[in-house]
Design an enzyme around this catalytic site. Structure first.
Site, PDB file in Angstrom:
ATOM      1  N   SER A 468      35.509  88.732 101.404  1.00 22.19           N
ATOM      2  CA  SER A 468      35.294  89.364 100.100  1.00 22.19           C
ATOM      3  C   SER A 468      34.191  90.399 100.242  1.00 22.19           C
ATOM      4  CB  SER A 468      34.884  88.303  99.084  1.00 22.19           C
ATOM      5  OG  SER A 468      34.349  88.924  97.933  1.00 22.19           O
ATOM      6  N   TYR A 481      29.983  81.299  96.049  1.00 18.20           N
ATOM      7  CA  TYR A 481      31.156  82.071  96.450  1.00 18.20           C
ATOM      8  C   TYR A 481      30.787  83.036  97.575  1.00 18.20           C
ATOM      9  CZ  TYR A 481      35.207  85.145  96.038  1.00 18.20           C
ATOM     10  OH  TYR A 481      36.321  85.886  96.308  1.00 18.20           O
TER      11      TYR A 481
END
Lengths: 598, 283
Positions: A468, A481
């Site tokens: 990501s 995350y």
């Protein structure tokens, strides 16, 4: 005229019916495998090789494809005798005589499917473009060996109108052909092959070409290589100077191009469509000796092409039209988190490229739906599997089932992931565990299980891990995350280094803000259920406004695999963050302090 | 999913139903005449001529025709791209015919999806539209806010694996109101839309805005209210990798307390509904 089995190195061709065919003053050693009533596939070897270069492919064609497979040693090679004198004994005309004699003997009634590698492909181009074999050849698969006539025209065209690009192409191929010039020197090549080069060749192949050690090359190598020099001397100058003007293929041709071939430029085949009316292109990320290094893929493509062209010139019923169809056609691709978002779009993109797709997700219905639609848009086959990637045992079962029923995975896409947002001090260990279990452990399980299978097969492969932009953009809103994704990024980089020696590529994709369902299932810590629901809605809306489609990420995934890229940021914000992380990390830290507008 | 029998329909609704049936007949006739090589412009002209011959003088909007990946509005950026082009039909291509004739003062707005020859993706899309027709009717009967229904349609599309393509329409509408139009001698149109219909729509927008409703059905905050009674031309439009499919037909919303009466499709005897019924009996 059958000689005793195992007269020479035929260990790799167990059960082959070997016999000899007399033609034009030489005796050819021919080996047959499989049921003669089945479609006949003739495998023609290259230089410096003998028919044993095909053992791995031949075995698969007989066992899996149930074909009648015929191999023969080209004159002067392996068990075949050499013409006398050698000079003038290896012209393409004479090689065509040999081929016709072989197919007369093994398949007098029906046409045959020809597969050629290296010089086997060069001579097969002659077979498939001359008048006298018309109707005798049902299809031709060319691997790493151009037609000398096409090559001659290719050079002429570039010399006649030398644009800078064309000159570059000429010089590039000219440099790759260094060995051709050497082979034209008198006596020296023979001395080298019968001396030190012949002795060291197996080691060179192993080290430079990554050809697995074993019963290949055979002990006849020095003699094969010395005789084979005449293939070049008898044909190259003559054909390149005066290429035939009518070298049109009268059968469908499948071109398998090894993108890592150090002897042949990919540009050689740019004009091939002019010469071949029915052409199918395939690209393999491998070096020159693909019959040894990628037997599974070569056999699969040959089987598919033979089957499609069996029974006259039946048109191919279904040919994938996607951008990378040449690269992924028939390959097995497994995508996790494939019930929606980027995973689903990736599965569809691979399906459009003709890959077989395994769609894995916790959501059984969604995975089945992805598989169903994948079949509609070009996947020869697709399956939905219900697995939670964080469940180690379930993943092990999946890996076992996939290998048993569908085969070894060629491309693995570890995409499944969940979102968690909220301050670190408000996140419980359970929150952390949940995120790490899916986002990191899911990737670890996938890489461990399927990566091992790829490595054990030893025929390359590719792993894509969905990281990501949060892997390099810190944020106060995404501690868990971001940590999980940074770990995925580093894991990918380490794994890439480890698996590079086995031709297994590893890519990390860093999408950025993409319009998917991740926001509607994301968890927000430190707030009550009502507020969490509101934030989900709000973030979904913001992601919707940004509206970057997952299909574009899927395209980036395919490109990353095709070009073996290491780290691929996708959206502009992801690219920007990556750039800043290198040159202005302070700016990123300032951004990290901002409260997201939720 | 019940439309009521002809006998029950008040005279006004019967007029709307007749013109909708006429428009669908036109779509089926033109679709049957499409051959490889026919262009979008030609297909649009065929629709216009066919309806003119049968007495249509005014339009809510002029007929559209989209072929190939234009059925999914691939790379549409400006509204002008909706207009018919010179793209020629090829075997296997999907197409959509969309027209909104005004006949004897009654307006219809229909969309007809088809394909030339075999196209399994298109067949699948068309089959999956049935769930949307059921969903919309059910939720309108439940008097759910328009915005929520819109979002539910969106979610169903995502679950099905498709993209929402009605989002590309002007204002991103999944439906809009249609009404009676006064018949006049002249029927000017502006950018493909009939001037009188546009005028009606504009005055609805104006009046509705004061009362907190709109004749357009979009996903925005303003539409957080239950559907207003009247006739809505509903047009969910699915897209999947260069193939699009839609239907468009009129949903009648009334002020009745009986759920069955509160909303119903004007007509169930339409090509796509018949097709679904046939598929069910075949299966």
């Amino acid at each position: 005229m059958t000689t005793g089995a195992g007269s020479r190195d035929t260990d790799g061709l167990k059960g082959a019916r070997e016999h000899r065919v007399r033609t034009g003053g030489v005796e050819l050693c021919v080996a047959e495998l499989g049921d003669p009533s089945r479609p006949t596939v003739v495998l023609v070897h290259g230089y410096p090789d003998s028919k044993e270069v095909w053992t791995e492919v031949a075995r698969r064609l007989v066992d899996d494809g149930d074909f009648h497979v015929v191999l023969y040693d080209v004159r002067g090679h392996g068990g075949s005798t050499a013409p006398k004198p050698l000079r003038g004994g290896f012209t393409l005309e004479k090689l065509t005589d040999d081929f016709v004699a072989v197919i007369d003997a093994v398949s007098p009634d029906g046409p045959v499917h020809v597969v050629g590698h290296d010089w086997g492909s060069v001579q097969s181009w002659e077979f498939v473009t001359v008048q006298r074999t018309e109707g005798r050849i049902a299809s031709f698969t060319s691997i790493s060996g151009p037609s000398l006539d096409h090559f001659g025209h290719w050079i002429k065209k570039r010399v006649a109108r030398p644009t800078p690009r064309r000159v570059g192409q000429l010089l590039g191929q000219g440099a790759k052909s260094w060995y051709v010039y050497l082979l034209h020197t008198p006596a020296l090549p023979e001395l080298a092959w019968r001396g030190p080069l012949g002795k060291r060749w197996p080691k060179i192949l192993e080290r430079v070409e990554r050809v697995p050690a074993g019963d290949y090359p055979t002990s006849s190598l020095p003699r094969d290589a010395a005789h084979g020099a005449w293939l070049y001397r008898d044909n190259v100058r003559a054909r390149l100077r005066r290429p035939r003007a009518d070298a049109y293929a009268h059968a469908p041709v499948q071109l398998i191009m090894a993108s890592g071939d150090v002897f042949l430029s990919e540009r050689l085949y740019d004009d091939l469509g002019l010469w071949v009316p029915r052409l199918v292109r395939r690209t393999l990320p491998a070096r020159h000796w693909v019959p040894r290094t990628r037997p599974d893929q070569v056999a699969a493509w040959v089987s598919e092409f033979v089957t499609a062209n069996e029974g006259g010139a039946a048109p191919r019923e279904h040919m994938a039209t996607g951008k990378y169809a040449d690269r992924f056609g028939g390959q097995l691709v497994l995508v996790t988190g494939a019930a929606g978002g980027i995973g689903r779009a990736t599965a569809f993109a691979f399906a459009e490229a003709g890959a077989r797709v395994v769609a894995v997700d916790r959501d059984a219905e969604g995975a089945a739906r992805t598989a169903e639609l994948a079949r509609l848009i070009g996947a020869p086959d697709a399956w939905g599997e219900t697995v939670d990637v964080s469940d180690e045992q379930a993943m092990e079962k999946l890996a076992e089932k996939v290998t048993r029923e569908y085969g070894v995975v060629d491309v693995l896409v570890n995409n499944a992931g969940i979102g968690l947002s909220g301050p670190f001090l408000d996140s419980s260990t359970a929150d952390w565990k949940e995120v790490l279990d899916v986002n990191l452990w899911g990737v670890i399980h996938g890489c461990r299980l399927f990566g091992r299978q790829m490595a054990e097969r030893g025929q390359g492969g590719h792993i894509v891990n969905m990281a990501s932009a949060a892997a390099f953009q810190p944020s106060r809103a995404l501690p868990a995350y971001g940590t999980s994704k940074a770990a995925v990024l580093m894991l990918s980089e380490c794994l890439r280094a480890e698996l590079a020696g086995q031709d297994i590529g590893v890519s990390a994709i860093c999408p950025g803000i993409v319009n998917t369902g991740i926001t509607s299932t994301a968890r927000f810590t430190g707030v009550d259920a009502e507020e969490e629901k509101r934030r989900r809605k709000r973030s979904s809306r913001l992601y919707g406004l940004r509206n970057y489609p997952p299909e574009k990420v899927a395209d980036a995934v395919l490109r990353a695999v095709a070009e073996n890229r290491a780290v691929v940021p996708v959206t502009p914000e992801a690219r920007g963050a990556r750039l800043l992380s290198r040159f202005a990390p302070k700016a990123l830290r300032a951004i990290a302090r901002l409260e997201p507008p939720l | 999913m019940t439309a009521r029998g002809t006998t029950e329909l008040p005279a006004g609704l019967r007029g709307f139903r007749d013109v909708q049936a006429l428009a669908y007949a036109c779509a089926e006739t033109v679709a049957a005449q499409l051959r490889p090589g026919v262009t979008e412009r030609e297909a649009a002209r065929m629709q216009r001529l066919w309806l003119r011959e049968r007495g249509v003088r005014d339009w809510f909007h002029l007929p559209f025709a989209w072929f190939g990946d234009r059925t999914a509005f691939v790379d549409f950026r400006v509204p002008l791209q909706f207009f018919p082009t010179n793209r020629a039909l090829e075997p296997g291509m999907p197409f959509i015919l969309d027209m909104a004739p005004v006949h004897r003062g009654f307006t219809a707005d229909i969309g007809y999806s088809g394909c030339l020859g075999l196209n399994p993706v298109h067949d699948k899309l068309l089959a999956d539209l049935e769930a949307h027709r059921e969903l919309i009717l059910r939720e309108v009967r439940e008097r759910r806010p328009l915005r929520e229904i819109y979002e539910d349609v969106d979610r169903l599309m995502v679950r099905q694996g498709y993209a929402n393509r009605h989002r590309a329409y002007p204002f991103g509408v999944v439906a809009h109101k249609v009404d009676r139009v006064k018949e006049r001698r002249l029927s000017p149109h502006f950018l493909g839309f009939g001037a009188r219909s546009l005028k009606g729509l504009a005055s609805d927008v104006l009046h509705g805005h004061r009362d907190g409703w709109s004749p357009l059905w979009s996903p925005h905050k303003f539409f957080d209210h239950p559907p207003r009674q009247g006739l809505w031309a509903v047009e969910p439009h699915l897209g999947f990798r260069g193939t699009g499919a839609k239907f468009e037909e009129i949903l009648v919303v009334t002020d009745s307390k009986d759920p069955e009466e509160s909303a119903f499709w004007l007509d169930d005897d339409l090509p796509h509904v018949r097709r679904w019924a046939e598929e069910r009996t075949a299966a």
